[in-house]
Design an enzyme around this catalytic site. Structure first.
Site, PDB file in Angstrom:
ATOM      1  N   ASN A 103      85.612  70.011  55.818  1.00  0.00           N
ATOM      2  CA  ASN A 103      86.068  68.657  55.480  1.00  0.00           C
ATOM      3  C   ASN A 103      86.746  68.049  56.699  1.00  0.00           C
ATOM      4  O   ASN A 103      87.343  68.765  57.502  1.00  0.00           O
ATOM      5  CB  ASN A 103      87.086  68.748  54.327  1.00  0.00           C
ATOM      6  CG  ASN A 103      87.634  67.398  53.922  1.00  0.00           C
ATOM      7  OD1 ASN A 103      86.889  66.433  53.753  1.00  0.00           O
ATOM      8  ND2 ASN A 103      88.950  67.297  53.770  1.00  0.00           N
ATOM      9  N   HIS A 128      89.759  65.447  57.751  1.00  0.00           N
ATOM     10  CA  HIS A 128      90.986  64.934  57.140  1.00  0.00           C
ATOM     11  C   HIS A 128      91.774  64.185  58.228  1.00  0.00           C
ATOM     12  O   HIS A 128      91.838  64.647  59.358  1.00  0.00           O
ATOM     13  CB  HIS A 128      91.788  66.127  56.587  1.00  0.00           C
ATOM     14  CG  HIS A 128      93.051  65.750  55.899  1.00  0.00           C
ATOM     15  ND1 HIS A 128      93.061  65.222  54.624  1.00  0.00           N
ATOM     16  CD2 HIS A 128      94.347  65.814  56.295  1.00  0.00           C
ATOM     17  CE1 HIS A 128      94.321  64.980  54.267  1.00  0.00           C
ATOM     18  NE2 HIS A 128      95.112  65.336  55.260  1.00  0.00           N
ATOM     19  N   ASP A 148      88.683  75.106  50.647  1.00  0.00           N
ATOM     20  CA  ASP A 148      88.867  76.137  49.622  1.00  0.00           C
ATOM     21  C   ASP A 148      89.209  75.430  48.312  1.00  0.00           C
ATOM     22  O   ASP A 148      89.015  74.217  48.192  1.00  0.00           O
ATOM     23  CB  ASP A 148      89.905  77.185  50.061  1.00  0.00           C
ATOM     24  CG  ASP A 148      91.294  76.590  50.211  1.00  0.00           C
ATOM     25  OD1 ASP A 148      91.517  75.443  49.746  1.00  0.00           O
ATOM     26  OD2 ASP A 148      92.169  77.275  50.769  1.00  0.00           O
ATOM     27  N   GLY A 164      92.005  74.641  46.971  1.00  0.00           N
ATOM     28  CA  GLY A 164      93.186  73.787  46.967  1.00  0.00           C
ATOM     29  C   GLY A 164      92.894  72.400  47.523  1.00  0.00           C
ATOM     30  O   GLY A 164      91.760  72.068  47.870  1.00  0.00           O
ATOM     31  N   ASP A 204      93.102  70.359  50.467  1.00  0.00           N
ATOM     32  CA  ASP A 204      93.248  70.408  51.936  1.00  0.00           C
ATOM     33  C   ASP A 204      94.041  71.631  52.396  1.00  0.00           C
ATOM     34  O   ASP A 204      94.844  71.550  53.327  1.00  0.00           O
ATOM     35  CB  ASP A 204      93.906  69.112  52.450  1.00  0.00           C
ATOM     36  CG  ASP A 204      93.137  67.876  52.043  1.00  0.00           C
ATOM     37  OD1 ASP A 204      91.892  67.916  52.051  1.00  0.00           O
ATOM     38  OD2 ASP A 204      93.772  66.864  51.696  1.00  0.00           O
TER      39      ASP A 204
HETATM   40  C1  GRF Z   1      88.080  59.774  57.032  1.00  0.00           C
HETATM   41  O1  GRF Z   1      89.200  59.208  57.614  1.00  0.00           O
HETATM   42  C2  GRF Z   1      88.359  61.178  56.565  1.00  0.00           C
HETATM   43  O2  GRF Z   1      89.358  61.802  57.298  1.00  0.00           O
HETATM   44  C3  GRF Z   1      88.826  60.974  55.143  1.00  0.00           C
HETATM   45  O3  GRF Z   1      88.067  59.906  54.666  1.00  0.00           O
HETATM   46  C4  GRF Z   1      87.704  59.060  55.743  1.00  0.00           C
HETATM   47  C5  GRF Z   1      86.223  58.819  55.640  1.00  0.00           C
HETATM   48  O4  GRF Z   1      85.804  57.802  56.490  1.00  0.00           O
HETATM   49  N1  GRF Z   1      88.670  62.206  54.380  1.00  0.00           N
HETATM   50  P1  GRF Z   1      84.266  57.447  56.608  1.00  0.00           P
HETATM   51  O5  GRF Z   1      83.732  57.223  55.197  1.00  0.00           O
HETATM   52  O6  GRF Z   1      83.567  58.588  57.301  1.00  0.00           O
HETATM   53  O7  GRF Z   1      84.222  56.195  57.404  1.00  0.00           O
END
Ligand code: GRF
Length: 180
Positions: free
Chosen positions: A99, A101, A133, A135, A137
Protein backbone atom coordinates in the site's frame (compact mmCIF):
# COMPACT_ATOMS: atom_id res chain seq x y z
CA UNK A 1 2.20 -9.16 -13.10
CA UNK A 2 0.60 -6.42 -11.04
CA UNK A 3 -2.99 -5.91 -9.93
CA UNK A 4 -3.88 -2.46 -8.60
CA UNK A 5 -6.74 -1.73 -6.17
CA UNK A 6 -8.16 1.80 -6.36
CA UNK A 7 -10.99 3.92 -4.99
CA UNK A 8 -10.20 7.41 -6.21
CA UNK A 9 -8.31 9.63 -8.60
CA UNK A 10 -5.59 7.18 -9.52
CA UNK A 11 -2.54 9.38 -10.01
CA UNK A 12 -0.35 6.66 -8.50
CA UNK A 13 -1.89 4.09 -10.85
CA UNK A 14 -1.15 6.49 -13.73
CA UNK A 15 2.53 6.63 -12.82
CA UNK A 16 2.76 2.82 -12.77
CA UNK A 17 1.10 2.71 -16.20
CA UNK A 18 3.27 5.51 -17.60
CA UNK A 19 6.44 3.80 -16.39
CA UNK A 20 5.51 0.64 -18.25
CA UNK A 21 5.15 -1.57 -15.21
CA UNK A 22 3.18 -4.77 -15.93
CA UNK A 23 -0.24 -3.70 -14.61
CA UNK A 24 -2.66 -6.37 -15.88
CA UNK A 25 -5.79 -5.72 -13.79
CA UNK A 26 -7.34 -2.79 -11.91
CA UNK A 27 -10.15 -3.34 -9.41
CA UNK A 28 -12.20 -0.84 -7.45
CA UNK A 29 -14.74 -0.90 -4.64
CA UNK A 30 -16.62 1.92 -6.35
CA UNK A 31 -17.74 2.52 -9.93
CA UNK A 32 -17.08 6.26 -9.63
CA UNK A 33 -13.29 6.00 -9.26
CA UNK A 34 -11.54 8.15 -11.88
CA UNK A 35 -8.74 5.57 -11.71
CA UNK A 36 -10.96 3.12 -13.64
CA UNK A 37 -10.97 5.50 -16.62
CA UNK A 38 -7.19 5.75 -16.48
CA UNK A 39 -6.92 1.96 -16.62
CA UNK A 40 -9.42 1.70 -19.47
CA UNK A 41 -7.55 4.38 -21.42
CA UNK A 42 -4.41 2.29 -21.02
CA UNK A 43 -6.24 -0.84 -22.20
CA UNK A 44 -6.01 -2.56 -18.82
CA UNK A 45 -8.99 -4.73 -17.73
CA UNK A 46 -11.05 -3.24 -14.89
CA UNK A 47 -13.70 -4.55 -12.54
CA UNK A 48 -15.89 -3.04 -9.82
CA UNK A 49 -16.67 -4.93 -6.61
CA UNK A 50 -19.19 -2.91 -4.63
CA UNK A 51 -19.89 -4.21 -1.14
CA UNK A 52 -23.65 -4.01 -1.73
CA UNK A 53 -23.38 -6.75 -4.38
CA UNK A 54 -22.06 -9.33 -1.87
CA UNK A 55 -23.35 -10.92 1.35
CA UNK A 56 -20.33 -9.73 3.33
CA UNK A 57 -16.82 -8.32 3.07
CA UNK A 58 -15.13 -11.72 2.98
CA UNK A 59 -17.25 -12.80 0.00
CA UNK A 60 -16.49 -9.52 -1.77
CA UNK A 61 -12.75 -9.78 -1.10
CA UNK A 62 -12.68 -13.42 -2.25
CA UNK A 63 -14.33 -12.34 -5.48
CA UNK A 64 -11.63 -9.70 -5.99
CA UNK A 65 -8.93 -12.30 -5.31
CA UNK A 66 -10.53 -14.72 -7.79
CA UNK A 67 -10.59 -12.02 -10.47
CA UNK A 68 -6.99 -11.00 -9.84
CA UNK A 69 -5.88 -14.65 -9.99
CA UNK A 70 -7.72 -15.08 -13.28
CA UNK A 71 -5.53 -12.26 -14.58
CA UNK A 72 -2.36 -13.97 -13.27
CA UNK A 73 -1.67 -11.22 -10.74
CA UNK A 74 1.28 -11.94 -8.46
CA UNK A 75 1.69 -8.59 -6.72
CA UNK A 76 -1.24 -6.48 -5.46
CA UNK A 77 -0.71 -2.71 -5.11
CA UNK A 78 -3.26 -0.69 -3.14
CA UNK A 79 -3.06 2.82 -4.58
CA UNK A 80 -5.65 4.98 -2.90
CA UNK A 81 -7.82 1.94 -2.06
CA UNK A 82 -10.02 3.01 0.84
CA UNK A 83 -11.30 -0.32 2.22
CA UNK A 84 -9.49 -2.71 4.55
CA UNK A 85 -8.73 -6.13 3.07
CA UNK A 86 -10.13 -9.21 4.77
CA UNK A 87 -7.72 -11.88 6.09
CA UNK A 88 -9.11 -14.27 3.47
CA UNK A 89 -7.81 -11.94 0.72
CA UNK A 90 -4.39 -11.51 2.32
CA UNK A 91 -4.06 -15.31 2.65
CA UNK A 92 -4.45 -15.58 -1.12
CA UNK A 93 -1.47 -13.23 -1.73
CA UNK A 94 0.82 -13.84 1.25
CA UNK A 95 3.49 -11.12 1.55
CA UNK A 96 2.44 -9.82 -1.87
CA UNK A 97 0.11 -6.93 -1.03
CA UNK A 98 1.53 -3.41 -0.63
CA UNK A 99 0.00 0.00 0.00
CA UNK A 100 1.08 3.60 -0.52
CA UNK A 101 0.37 5.90 2.43
CA UNK A 102 0.94 9.66 2.66
CA UNK A 103 2.58 9.84 6.09
CA UNK A 104 5.28 8.28 8.27
CA UNK A 105 4.35 4.89 9.73
CA UNK A 106 3.67 3.67 12.35
CA UNK A 107 3.26 7.24 13.65
CA UNK A 108 0.37 8.43 11.47
CA UNK A 109 -1.88 5.60 10.20
CA UNK A 110 -5.52 5.89 9.12
CA UNK A 111 -7.62 7.79 6.65
CA UNK A 112 -6.64 11.37 7.64
CA UNK A 113 -2.93 11.23 8.41
CA UNK A 114 -2.05 14.64 6.96
CA UNK A 115 -4.70 16.35 9.08
CA UNK A 116 -3.45 14.37 12.09
CA UNK A 117 0.21 15.18 11.59
CA UNK A 118 -0.41 18.89 11.03
CA UNK A 119 -2.55 18.98 14.18
CA UNK A 120 0.24 17.23 16.09
CA UNK A 121 2.81 19.78 14.90
CA UNK A 122 4.92 17.10 13.17
CA UNK A 123 7.83 18.32 11.06
CA UNK A 124 7.56 15.69 8.35
CA UNK A 125 4.98 13.93 6.24
CA UNK A 126 6.21 11.12 3.97
CA UNK A 127 5.47 8.95 1.01
CA UNK A 128 5.48 5.47 2.55
CA UNK A 129 5.14 2.09 0.85
CA UNK A 130 4.40 -0.77 3.22
CA UNK A 131 3.19 -4.34 3.26
CA UNK A 132 -0.50 -4.75 4.03
CA UNK A 133 -1.51 -6.84 7.01
CA UNK A 134 -4.81 -7.13 8.83
CA UNK A 135 -4.41 -3.85 10.73
CA UNK A 136 -4.87 -0.25 9.63
CA UNK A 137 -1.52 0.67 8.03
CA UNK A 138 0.35 -1.58 10.47
CA UNK A 139 2.36 -3.73 8.04
CA UNK A 140 6.16 -3.48 7.73
CA UNK A 141 7.47 -0.40 5.95
CA UNK A 142 9.36 -1.17 2.71
CA UNK A 143 10.49 2.37 1.85
CA UNK A 144 9.66 5.92 2.82
CA UNK A 145 10.57 9.35 1.41
CA UNK A 146 10.20 12.20 3.90
CA UNK A 147 8.39 15.39 2.89
CA UNK A 148 9.10 18.43 5.08
CA UNK A 149 6.15 20.33 6.53
CA UNK A 150 6.46 24.07 5.73
CA UNK A 151 5.34 26.85 8.04
CA UNK A 152 1.68 27.63 7.37
CA UNK A 153 1.20 24.49 5.25
CA UNK A 154 -2.37 23.57 4.37
CA UNK A 155 -3.42 19.94 4.06
CA UNK A 156 -3.89 20.50 0.32
CA UNK A 157 -0.45 22.02 -0.26
CA UNK A 158 1.22 19.29 1.76
CA UNK A 159 -0.81 16.59 0.01
CA UNK A 160 0.39 17.85 -3.36
CA UNK A 161 4.06 17.59 -2.34
CA UNK A 162 3.48 14.14 -0.80
CA UNK A 163 1.86 13.02 -4.05
CA UNK A 164 5.00 14.07 -5.95
CA UNK A 165 7.10 11.98 -3.57
CA UNK A 166 4.70 9.02 -3.93
CA UNK A 167 5.00 9.24 -7.69
CA UNK A 168 8.79 8.93 -7.37
CA UNK A 169 8.82 6.22 -4.71
CA UNK A 170 5.99 3.86 -5.66
CA UNK A 171 7.22 2.86 -9.14
CA UNK A 172 10.74 2.38 -7.79
CA UNK A 173 9.53 0.03 -5.03
CA UNK A 174 7.11 -1.83 -7.29
CA UNK A 175 9.82 -2.36 -9.91
CA UNK A 176 12.14 -3.77 -7.24
CA UNK A 177 9.42 -6.10 -5.92
CA UNK A 178 8.67 -7.33 -9.45
CA UNK A 179 12.35 -8.14 -9.98
CA UNK A 180 12.41 -10.50 -6.98
C1 GRF B 1 -2.38 8.70 -2.00
O1 GRF B 1 -1.99 9.88 -1.40
C2 GRF B 1 -2.13 7.53 -1.09
O2 GRF B 1 -1.09 7.74 -0.21
C3 GRF B 1 -3.43 7.41 -0.33
O3 GRF B 1 -4.42 7.76 -1.25
C4 GRF B 1 -3.89 8.65 -2.21
C5 GRF B 1 -4.26 8.12 -3.56
O4 GRF B 1 -4.01 9.06 -4.57
N1 GRF B 1 -3.57 6.07 0.22
P1 GRF B 1 -4.24 8.67 -6.08
O5 GRF B 1 -5.66 8.11 -6.21
O6 GRF B 1 -3.20 7.66 -6.48
O7 GRF B 1 -4.11 9.95 -6.83
Amino acid sequence: MIGVLVSGTGTNLQVLLDEGLPVVAVASNTSTARALERAAEAGVPTAVFELSAFPDRAARDNAIADWLEQHAVELVVCAGYMHLLEPTFLARFPGRVVNVHPAPLPEFPGAHPLEDLLAAGAEQAAATVHYVDEGVDTGAVIASEPVAVRPGDSVEALRERVHEAEHRLLPKVVRALCAR
